[in-house]
Structures are given as structure tokens and as C-alpha cells.
Design an enzyme around this catalytic site. Structure first.
Site, PDB file in Angstrom:
ATOM      1  CB  CYS A  99      23.765  14.776  16.236  1.00 25.53           C
ATOM      2  SG  CYS A  99      23.957  16.569  16.320  1.00 25.53           S
ATOM      3  CD  GLU A 104      26.959  16.793  18.944  1.00 25.32           C
ATOM      4  OE1 GLU A 104      26.290  15.784  18.578  1.00 25.32           O
ATOM      5  OE2 GLU A 104      27.250  17.725  18.194  1.00 25.32           O
TER       6      GLU A 104
END
Length: 686
Positions: A295, A256
Site C-alpha cells: 500500500c 487505510e
């Protein structure tokens, strides 16, 4: 200076070698030293497999859920100590709430989900029986079992608690132990939470270990039963994923990565609409929460060319009100970046964007910062920075360069097709947002750009009151994305648990499949008892215990009376002429009458251990029931799920899933379904 110890093989240990220092993000003072040189890192893998893995695998899903719920309560009771340490990373109280309590909420969420959906067993029968033969004596189903390995979680610095717990929850639920490797810059927060876990005594020894520092040659000792997950930069993730040993052993690797997420303002939105204000608020929030170190943060602001000036003015006005400084000081809305190294990296990326088609609208330099608080001169502060790219189709750097801080770039689009193109130029994103009040705009943009995003928020005035926002991953939704975002999926409810388990297709007779799954399946033998199953307590019921009821012939009066009682006068039941012209050719009984009549045949009416009907699943009407047909029911105990007793006052119980098959006089099934009942247990947990 304190030494930040690792927790390996049941001991808190520190390495021998050249340490790395962790500095206070706000004051710049040295806080901890980190070193793992010389530590038995490889041995910790065997320790995890042999101790934590064995203990977790022996627990049922329900027991794991209870463990996680108890741990979540313990962590919540000790959260203030975590907030104190989190301030060292430059996070405000609001930033830390997302990390600490948001992470704990993930444990609660998975514990609740498993408690409702998963069996009281160590094996998870994933699907229904799949027939493989005409006579039904050869079939298959997929089962999930725990891997006898270890999950190595390599996490990013921005969410030292949530980043760990979002992976731990499905890992533990799957019956796997975990070794946590947090980013060094904020490892002290992760270590503090792991210490609480160990001190709680609620987690089996070896179920969690912690590495504060480098992982050495651990990759060389992983095997095919192990799992690696990574959260961080795409460049580092790609390097780790291509490790020769991981590829040789086919070790599952989930990545990720940070991505250039976007927010699109719909072409229908004008400055006088509530959606315009929502857009401005959402963009500014994503730029400043965790000082932009998320993120999922919005990096590209894509707006209609006609609205660029209005959006620019509104963003600059709102950003000018952001108070920066010591996160402990009241009124401060944005703290520091996690380290000076991170600040330098952000500045380098901003300078690169400025050389490649962007111009500064605010921020873009640390000179002249106004900070609230004392002794902040050495802190890693960076201002909210808004850039503008007038030609985002020509200047590709804005779609490939991420400044991982409070930085976003405004860019125009001419029409929705171009907006979609710009959204996709990010090369794959974790999250995207579209703010619009027009359903057609939403349909056009989402249908075309969903392929490039792991999650998309469509925000309008109706959703705003309850929306969790652009950048909030939720335990029940997939967290991940294609391309640059890593190509992986985390969270997503039970999908994430399956990632850490082995799926195997089992073929055999229904009897063997029932024995393996400890769950009765149609076609397997049944056991009949003179005692009605509704007269038995939870512990007394056996899987496969069955009741074949008396028969009932359906009459015209049944159909008429049920129609009058229910108000369902559909022509196929009540209109002789209309029914004759239907696919049935004559009047048929209501499907729900068949279900009701079936209950009348199998229910034992007297007071007993059955507390209540809990629900019905998988109802299918197979054949019509006509006037004069005779029905009969077979009720079979399919599976049992023991439920935890919440308090001494609660009646101990479990859920029993019953298979119901309704047949006609020719032995053909007319209705198939499951019912769930709450059944009293003889013995409680208190």
C-alpha cells in the site's frame, strides 16, 4: 484439498456452502478451500465481548504488555513454519521477513512502549489536572477506559501477518478483543499465525478470533462500543464505511487504503551525486519488494525534466537485473503476485494507463517472461513495469489509477512548484519520498506537500546508512494518510492505543479525581507518616503519602558556592549590578540550586529500599528565590508502576513517581516537578 478453518467461539470450524479456492501463487495448484456459510459469525461478537473482552479489560496495561512480549517471543521461536506457508503467496524470504518478523517486532515495540509509559492500572489518566476554579477545589482531567466491545479488523492480502499484528498490538493494549478477517488470497498465512497464538496459551480465550472467508451480516450486529478497521482498496473501504448500520450506531471506522504514493527527485540532484543512486535504488526496491503489492509502494516517480533520460536509463538498467521466479530458488529477487485474479487486475490497470497518456518503457505484458524455477507456467507472475507520462498535468489517469503490482510511472516536472502540484494530484497518500541534498529544497517541498501525505521520507546521503526506506511503516510513527489513503491513522505509538479506548472528561474535586485515577493530584489530601517514605518498600508506599521537610534559608554563600561548583556564572546570580537591571531586580539563586537544595531536604541518606533516581519530569520554576528566602519541600507519592522481574537474579522493583513542590516563606510555589525513583519490592515474580 484442505479446508481452511475459522476460529470462532473457541473452536476451529468450517462452513457449509459453496467454497472458494486459494491457489498457489507460484505453481497455480489449488491449496485450500474457504467457506464461512452457516457459521455463527454474529455469535462470535458476543463471545469476544463476554470472554476475551472481560479478561483483557481486567488486566492492567503492564500485564497486557507482559502478555504481548511473551507472545512475541513465542511467535519468533516458531517463525520458520510461517515462512514455509508464506512462500505459497509468491513472497520471497526477504518479502516474508518484513511481514512475519516485522509484524512480531510491532508486538515487541508496543509491549516496550507500554512498559515504559503506561500505568499498572486499567484506567489511563491522560493529562494533568485542569483547574476549573479559583480556589482549586473544582478541577478536571481526561481519562481513557477500555471499550466493552470488539474490534473487527478487515485486512488486505499483501501483509497477512504484519497487517494483523499492527492492529492487534494497540487493540489488545487498549483492553479490547479482536476478530480478524484476512483477505482470502493469503488467509492461510494469517491462520497459521493465529493457530500459534491459540496454541501458546498466552492469550485469553476470546481475545482473538479468525474468519477465513466472508463476514456475512456481522455489520448488522455491531454496536457503538465496537470498532471496525479496514485495509484495502479505497472503493471497497468507502462502501463499507457508508454501511447504514455503522452510521446509525456511530461505530468508529478507520480506513487505510491503497494510494498513489510518489517519490520526488530534488531539483538539486544530478547523476554524479550519491543522492541520485539512492533515488534509483529506492524506486526499484519499492517496485519489486512483495512484487509491488504494498500500500506504500512508489507509483509515481516525479523527476526534474532535465534528468528524465538519466533516471530512465538508470531505472531500466537496474530493473533488468531483477531475477523473477520461484521465491524458494536462490538468486530470485521477485516472486509472483498473490493470485491470477490480481495479475489480471494489474494488467487491466496498465492497459488503461497506456490508453490514457502513458507509454511503456519496460514490462507491461506477461508475454515472453523469463522465470527461474520449475513448473511456473500457471503462476501469477508479472514483470517490473516502468511507464512514462510526458504530460502528467494533462493526463489525470496517472494520478487516479493504481496498478497494484510492480508498476510505476515516470513523469517530469519543470520546477519545484510543479513537483509539489504533481505530488498533491494523488489526492492523498500514505507515504511520499523526497531525495535531495539541499535543505532549502527539502523545506520548500515538504512544507507545501506534507498536507497530502501521512508520512514523508527526506533522503540524503547522511540518512541513507540508517534509513528504513520509503515503504516501511514503523510502530512509533503514524501509518495512514488523507483523502484517497483513507483519512485514518494507525500505529503512531500510544496514539493508536487511544483509538480503541473511550476518552472521558471527569470533573470534580481533586480528592475525587485522585480516587478515580488512583493517582494523587495536587490539591488532594495527603497522608503523613513518622516513617520517612524512602524507608519503605514499593508495596508499603501508599498513593498520597507525603513528607513535609524542614526549612532552609538561602544565603549569598549558597549562590556563590553553587556558581563556582557548577561553573554557571550567569549575571542574574553572580553580578549584583547586572541583576539589579534584570527583571528580578536583584540577585537570585540558580534554579538548579533550588532543585539540589530541595533534594537535600527530602532525601533520606541511609541505605534502604530506594535503589536509584530514575529521572525528572515537568520541571517548572514558578518564582525566583532571592538571598534570604526560606524554602521548604513537600514530597508526595503520586503513582506507582510495578515492573516485571526479568530474571531471578534481578532485584524486583517498581517505579515510584513523586510530586515535588518547593515553597518559599510566604507559601508560594517556587518550583514544581516530578521525580521518578526505582524502589525495591519485597516479593519477586520468581
Amino acid at each position: 484439498m484442505q479446508q481452511l478453518t475459522s476460529y470462532l467461539s473457541g473452536r476451529w470450524v468450517y462452513g457449509e456452502g459453496r467454497p472458494r479456492e486459494i491457489h498457489h501463487a507460484v505453481s497455480g495448484e489449488a491449496l485450500y478451500q474457504v467457506c464461512t456459510d452457516g457459521l455463527p459469525l454474529a455469535e462470535s461478537l458476543s463471545y469476544a465481548r463476554n470472554h476475551g473482552g472481560a479478561a483483557l479489560a481486567a488486566m492492567t496495561f503492564q500485564q497486557r504488555a507482559q502478555m504481548m512480549k511473551a507472545l512475541a517471543k513465542y511467535l519468533l521461536a516458531h517463525k520458520e513454519s510461517l515462512y514455509e506457508i508464506s512462500f505459497q503467496t509468491g513472497a520471497t524470504r526477504a518479502d516474508s521477513w518484513v511481514d512475519i518478523e516485522g509484524g512480531i517486532a510491532t508486538l515487541f515495540s508496543y509491549a516496550g512502549l507500554a512498559g515504559r509509559e503506561l500505568p499498572d492500572d486499567t484506567l489511563w489518566a491522560e493529562d494533568e489536572l485542569i483547574p476549573l476554579s479559583k480556589q482549586g477545589q473544582f478541577a478536571a482531567r481526561h481519562v481513557l477506559t477500555s471499550r466493552p466491545g470488539v474490534a473487527l479488523h478487515i485486512n488486505a492480502f499483501n501483509f497477512p501477518c504484519w497487517g494483523m499484528l499492527e492492529k492487534l498490538a494497540p487493540t489488545w493494549m487498549a483492553g479490547m478483543p479482536a476478530i480478524i478477517k484476512p483477505a482470502t488470497a493469503s488467509a492461510q498465512v494469517t491462520q497459521a499465525m493465529v493457530k500459534l497464538m491459540v496454541e501458546s496459551g498466552l492469550v485469553p480465550e476470546g481475545a482473538i478470533q479468525l474468519i477465513c472467508g466472508g463476514i456475512g451480516d456481522m455489520f448488522e450486529h455491531l454496536d457503538f462500543q465496537d470498532v471496525v478497521t479496514f485495509t484495502g482498496s479505497a472503493q471497497t473501504g468507502q462502501k463499507l464505511r457508508s454501511h447504514p448500520h455503522l452510521m446509525a450506531k456511530s461505530v468508529p471506522f478507520t480506513m487505510e487504503a491503497d494510494s498513489l504514493n510518489c517519490a520526488v527527485l530534488g531539483s538539486d540532484v544530478t547523476p554524479d551525486m550519491p543522492e541520485f543512486a539512492l533515488f534509483i535504488k529506492e524506486v526499484c526496491r519499492e517496485m519489486t519488494v512483495k512484487a509491488g503489492q504494498k500500500c506504500t509502494a512508489i507509483r509515481r516517480i516525479i523527476v526534474p525534466a532535465a534528468q528524465v533520460d538519466a533516471v530512465c536509463d538508470a531505472l531500466l538498467k537496474r530493473l533488468s537485473g531483477v531475477v523473477m521466479g520461484d521465491p524458494r530458488v536462490e538468486g530470485v529477487k521477485m516472486g509472483a503476485l498473490v493470485s491470477l485474479e490480481q495479475r489480471d487486475d494489474v494488467q487491466e490497470k496498465v492497459d488503461f494507463l497506456l490508453r490514457n497518456g502513458c507509454e511503456p518503457l519496460c514490462g507491461a505484458t506477461t508475454e515472453g517472461l523469463t522465470l527461474t524455477g520449475d513448473n511456473l507456467g500457471k503462476g501469477a507472475f508479472y514483470p517490473p513495469t516502468l511507464l512514462y507520462c510526458a504530460d502528467p498535468l494533462t493526463h489525470q489517469a496517472v494520478h487516479a489509477t493504481e496498478a497494484f503490482g510492480p508498476v510505476a510511472t515516470l513523469m517530469p516536472y519543470q520546477d519545484l512548484a510543479q513537483a509539489v502540484t504533481l505530488a498533491q494530484l494523488g489526492g492523498g497518500s500514505l507515504a511520499g519520498s523526497l531525495v535531495t541534498a539541499d535543505g532549502e529544497v527539502a523545506s520548500q517541498v515538504i512544507r507545501a506537500s506534507a498536507c497530502a501525505h501521512g508520512r514523508m521520507l527526506v533522503l540524503d546521503a547522511a540518512a541513507a546508512a540508517e534509513s528504513t526506506g520509503h515503504g516501511s511503516p514503523l510502530p512509533m510513527l503514524v501509518h495512514g494518510g488523507p483523502g484517497r489513503a483513507g483519512g485514518g491513522e494507525e500505529l503512531g505509538g500510544l496514539r493508536a492505543v487511544k483509538h480503541y479506548m473511550q476518552r472521558t472528561a471527569i470533573q470534580g474535586s481533586p480528592a475525587m479525581l485522585a480516587a478515580i485515577g488512583r493517582e494523587w493530584v495536587r490539591g488532594a489530601p495527603v497522608a503523613e507518616d513518622p516513617v520517612h517514605p524512602f524507608r519503605k518498600y514499593f508495596e508499603e508506599l501508599r498513593i498520597g503519602e507525603s513528607l513535609l521537610t524542614a526549612r532552609r534559608t538561602v544565603t549569598e554563600a549558597d549562590i556563590v558556592n553553587f556558581g563556582c561548583l557548577s561553573g554557571d556564572h550567569f549575571y542574574a546570580h553572580m553580578d549584583k549590578i547586572g541583576a539589579a537591571q534584570s527583571l528580578f531586580g536583584e540577585r537570585v539563586a540558580h534554579g538548579y540550586f533550588v532543585v539540589s537544595a530541595a533534594a537535600g531536604l527530602f532525601v533520606d541518606p541511609a541505605v534502604g529500599p530506594v535503589i536509584a533516581n530514575y529521572g525528572m519530569e515537568g520541571l517548572r520554576f514558578i518564582e525566583p528565590v532571592k538571598i534570604g528566602d526560606t524554602i521548604q519541600v513537600r514530597l508526595t507519592c503520586r503513582k506507582k508502576i510495578k515492573k516485571a522481574q526479568k530474571s531471578a537474579e534481578d532485584k524486583p522493583h517498581g517505579v515510584v513517581v513523586w510530586d515535588v513542590q518547593v515553597f518559599n516563606q510566604e507559601g508560594n510555589a517556587v518550583a514544581l516537578y516530578n521525580i521518578l525513583t526505582l524502589v525495591e519490592r519485597k516479593e519477586g515474580d520468581f
